[in-house]
Scaffold this active site. Structure first.
Site, PDB file in Angstrom:
ATOM      1  N   SER A  10       0.847  -1.200   0.000  1.00  0.00           N
ATOM      2  CA  SER A  10       0.000   0.000   0.000  1.00  0.00           C
ATOM      3  C   SER A  10       0.879   1.245   0.000  1.00  0.00           C
ATOM      4  O   SER A  10       1.686   1.453   0.908  1.00  0.00           O
ATOM      5  CB  SER A  10      -0.891   0.012   1.244  1.00  0.00           C
ATOM      6  N   HIS A  35      -0.975  -1.326  -4.327  1.00  0.00           N
ATOM      7  CA  HIS A  35      -2.268  -1.068  -3.677  1.00  0.00           C
ATOM      8  C   HIS A  35      -2.427   0.429  -3.427  1.00  0.00           C
ATOM      9  O   HIS A  35      -1.588   1.059  -2.787  1.00  0.00           O
ATOM     10  CB  HIS A  35      -2.332  -1.844  -2.357  1.00  0.00           C
ATOM     11  N   ASP A  37      -4.871   3.283  -1.923  1.00  0.00           N
ATOM     12  CA  ASP A  37      -6.005   3.537  -1.032  1.00  0.00           C
ATOM     13  C   ASP A  37      -6.585   4.919  -1.293  1.00  0.00           C
ATOM     14  O   ASP A  37      -5.922   5.932  -1.060  1.00  0.00           O
ATOM     15  CB  ASP A  37      -5.545   3.437   0.428  1.00  0.00           C
ATOM     16  N   MET A  39      -9.436   7.566  -0.300  1.00  0.00           N
ATOM     17  CA  MET A  39     -10.357   7.881   0.802  1.00  0.00           C
ATOM     18  C   MET A  39     -10.949   9.271   0.616  1.00  0.00           C
ATOM     19  O   MET A  39     -10.262  10.180   0.137  1.00  0.00           O
ATOM     20  CB  MET A  39      -9.615   7.822   2.137  1.00  0.00           C
ATOM     21  N   HIS A  68      -8.225   0.567  -4.218  1.00  0.00           N
ATOM     22  CA  HIS A  68      -9.194   0.304  -3.144  1.00  0.00           C
ATOM     23  C   HIS A  68      -9.959   1.592  -2.858  1.00  0.00           C
ATOM     24  O   HIS A  68      -9.421   2.509  -2.244  1.00  0.00           O
ATOM     25  CB  HIS A  68      -8.411  -0.184  -1.911  1.00  0.00           C
ATOM     26  N   MET A  70     -12.455   3.795  -1.027  1.00  0.00           N
ATOM     27  CA  MET A  70     -13.218   3.982   0.211  1.00  0.00           C
ATOM     28  C   MET A  70     -13.933   5.316   0.076  1.00  0.00           C
ATOM     29  O   MET A  70     -13.623   6.288   0.778  1.00  0.00           O
ATOM     30  CB  MET A  70     -12.265   3.946   1.414  1.00  0.00           C
ATOM     31  N   MET A 139     -11.119  -6.573   5.073  1.00  0.00           N
ATOM     32  CA  MET A 139     -10.416  -5.565   5.882  1.00  0.00           C
ATOM     33  C   MET A 139     -10.147  -6.149   7.257  1.00  0.00           C
ATOM     34  O   MET A 139     -11.066  -6.593   7.943  1.00  0.00           O
ATOM     35  CB  MET A 139     -11.278  -4.305   6.046  1.00  0.00           C
ATOM     36  N   GLY A 144      -9.386   3.412   6.911  1.00  0.00           N
ATOM     37  CA  GLY A 144      -9.153   4.831   7.168  1.00  0.00           C
ATOM     38  C   GLY A 144      -7.691   5.199   7.364  1.00  0.00           C
ATOM     39  O   GLY A 144      -7.261   6.246   6.908  1.00  0.00           O
ATOM     40  N   PHE A 145      -6.939   4.319   8.018  1.00  0.00           N
ATOM     41  CA  PHE A 145      -5.570   4.707   8.350  1.00  0.00           C
ATOM     42  C   PHE A 145      -4.603   3.528   8.249  1.00  0.00           C
ATOM     43  O   PHE A 145      -4.984   2.390   8.540  1.00  0.00           O
ATOM     44  CB  PHE A 145      -5.508   5.272   9.774  1.00  0.00           C
ATOM     45  N   GLY A 147      -1.135   1.619   9.599  1.00  0.00           N
ATOM     46  CA  GLY A 147      -0.477   1.453  10.898  1.00  0.00           C
ATOM     47  C   GLY A 147      -1.369   1.015  12.043  1.00  0.00           C
ATOM     48  O   GLY A 147      -0.996   1.144  13.201  1.00  0.00           O
ATOM     49  N   ASP A 177      -6.321  -6.966   4.103  1.00  0.00           N
ATOM     50  CA  ASP A 177      -5.784  -5.604   4.142  1.00  0.00           C
ATOM     51  C   ASP A 177      -5.922  -4.987   5.529  1.00  0.00           C
ATOM     52  O   ASP A 177      -7.029  -4.823   6.026  1.00  0.00           O
ATOM     53  CB  ASP A 177      -6.569  -4.763   3.106  1.00  0.00           C
ATOM     54  N   GLY A 178      -4.772  -4.665   6.131  1.00  0.00           N
ATOM     55  CA  GLY A 178      -4.778  -3.934   7.390  1.00  0.00           C
ATOM     56  C   GLY A 178      -4.000  -4.631   8.481  1.00  0.00           C
ATOM     57  O   GLY A 178      -4.347  -5.734   8.898  1.00  0.00           O
ATOM     58  N   GLY A 179      -2.913  -4.010   8.913  1.00  0.00           N
ATOM     59  CA  GLY A 179      -2.146  -4.526  10.042  1.00  0.00           C
ATOM     60  C   GLY A 179      -1.413  -5.826   9.777  1.00  0.00           C
ATOM     61  O   GLY A 179      -1.021  -6.537  10.715  1.00  0.00           O
ATOM     62  N   GLY A 199       1.241  -1.955   4.225  1.00  0.00           N
ATOM     63  CA  GLY A 199       1.858  -0.641   4.135  1.00  0.00           C
ATOM     64  C   GLY A 199       3.001  -0.526   5.115  1.00  0.00           C
ATOM     65  O   GLY A 199       4.182  -0.552   4.754  1.00  0.00           O
ATOM     66  N   SER A 200       2.653  -0.453   6.401  1.00  0.00           N
ATOM     67  CA  SER A 200       3.660  -0.215   7.446  1.00  0.00           C
ATOM     68  C   SER A 200       4.757  -1.268   7.462  1.00  0.00           C
ATOM     69  O   SER A 200       5.942  -0.925   7.556  1.00  0.00           O
ATOM     70  CB  SER A 200       2.993  -0.193   8.820  1.00  0.00           C
TER      71      SER A 200
HETATM   72  C1  DX5 Z   1      -6.646   1.106   5.442  1.00  0.00           C
HETATM   73  C2  DX5 Z   1      -6.068   0.763   4.087  1.00  0.00           C
HETATM   74  C3  DX5 Z   1      -4.901  -0.172   4.115  1.00  0.00           C
HETATM   75  C4  DX5 Z   1      -3.744   0.309   4.922  1.00  0.00           C
HETATM   76  C5  DX5 Z   1      -2.707  -0.769   5.059  1.00  0.00           C
HETATM   77  O1  DX5 Z   1      -7.855   1.736   5.280  1.00  0.00           O
HETATM   78  O2  DX5 Z   1      -7.061   0.159   3.286  1.00  0.00           O
HETATM   79  O3  DX5 Z   1      -4.515  -0.499   2.795  1.00  0.00           O
HETATM   80  O4  DX5 Z   1      -3.161   1.433   4.384  1.00  0.00           O
HETATM   81  O5  DX5 Z   1      -1.683  -0.281   5.849  1.00  0.00           O
HETATM   82  P1  DX5 Z   1      -1.057  -1.133   7.045  1.00  0.00           P
HETATM   83  O6  DX5 Z   1      -0.418  -2.304   6.422  1.00  0.00           O
HETATM   84  O7  DX5 Z   1      -0.116  -0.186   7.665  1.00  0.00           O
HETATM   85  O8  DX5 Z   1      -2.204  -1.508   7.964  1.00  0.00           O
HETATM   86 ZN    ZN Z   2      -6.527  -0.754   1.252  1.00  0.00          ZN
END
Ligand code: DX5
Ligand code: ZN
Length: 221
Positions: A10, A35, A37, A39, A68, A70, A139, A144-145, A147, A177-179, A199-200
């Site tokens: 991401s 990826h 994102d 928003m 993606h 949102m 998800m 939304g964010f 990390g 997707d996420g964490g 992402g992180s």
């Molecule tokens: C959250 C996003 C994710 C997010 C992934 O709304 O859809 O793609 O950025 O980032 P990490 O891997 O840091 O959770």
């Molecule tokens: Zn995403």
């Protein structure tokens, strides 16, 4: 059935002041998809990037742009993301009055379709569309964010979805997707996910060694 594992970094965790270089670096590091994102500050409580930014990075790589969305309502923006160079367009069922219509809008443009389920959204929202779509994006954080902490409770939903897909003999892929980190990626794969968004972990672990981090996520068993 063994599904090939794909990594979709991401760019939300990239350095936006040098986004082009980051995308090129991800390609060199072995990313399968990119990826992106999107928003809108309405469907989710954050604002990120839109079609004009995607259009600028499109010529830099041939990698699949995994977009993606949102944003709500989503339909009026599909064409903009197609023109910007999206290859896969994923939307949330809550962001459209008619899920089938939105699927058809994306397919009509010759693009792949994904439907995303927030942590509390049920499989029922996607089940009757599984034949028509290319992937389900589970998800594992509230969208939304970047990390945030992985929510292990979504693994059960992932398993159930994978069972349904297998039973129906479909090719629908499962993206998560996420964490995602080096530990829970193993659980996610076992549950049936074969596309991992991160992402992180990819941008921050091992001093940001993209190649190493993508490699670990891809091969950990
Ligand atoms: C959250 C996003 C994710 C997010 C992934 O709304 O859809 O793609 O950025 O980032 P990490 O891997 O840091 O959770
Ligand atoms: Zn995403």
């Amino acid at each position: 059935m063994i599904k090939p594992i794909k990594i979709s970094p991401s760019i939300l965790s990239a350095n936006f002041s040098k986004l082009g270089e980051e995308v090129i670096a991800l390609e060199k590091a072995g990313a399968d998809f990119i990826h992106i994102d999107v928003m809108d500050g309405h469907f989710v409580p954050n604002l990120t990037i839109g079609p004009d930014v995607i259009k600028r990075i499109r010529p830099l790589t041939k990698k699949i742009f995994d977009v993606h969305l949102m944003i709500a309502p989503v339909d009026n923006f599909i064409k903009d993301f197609v023109n910007a160079g999206a290859d896969i367009i994923t939307f949330h069922p809550e962001a459209t009055p008619n899920v089938s219509n939105t699927i058809n809008l994306i397919k009509k443009e010759g693009k792949k379709v994904g439907i995303s389920l927030k942590p509390k959204s049920s499989i029922g929202l996607v089940e009757k569309h599984l034949e028509e779509i290319d992937l389900v994006l589970i998800m594992s954080v509230e969208p939304g964010f970047a990390g945030q902490k992985f929510m292990p409770e979504v693994l059960d939903k992932t398993k159930k979805l994978w069972e349904i897909i297998k039973k129906k003999n479909l090719k629908t892929e499962i993206e998560i997707d996420g964490g995602i980190n080096f530990e829970n990626c193993v659980e996610a794969k076992k549950a049936g996910a074969n596309i991992l968004v991160s992402g992180s972990t990819i941008f921050k672990e091992n001093n940001g060694d993209l190649k190493k981090n993508i490699g670990i996520l891809k091969t950990s068993k």
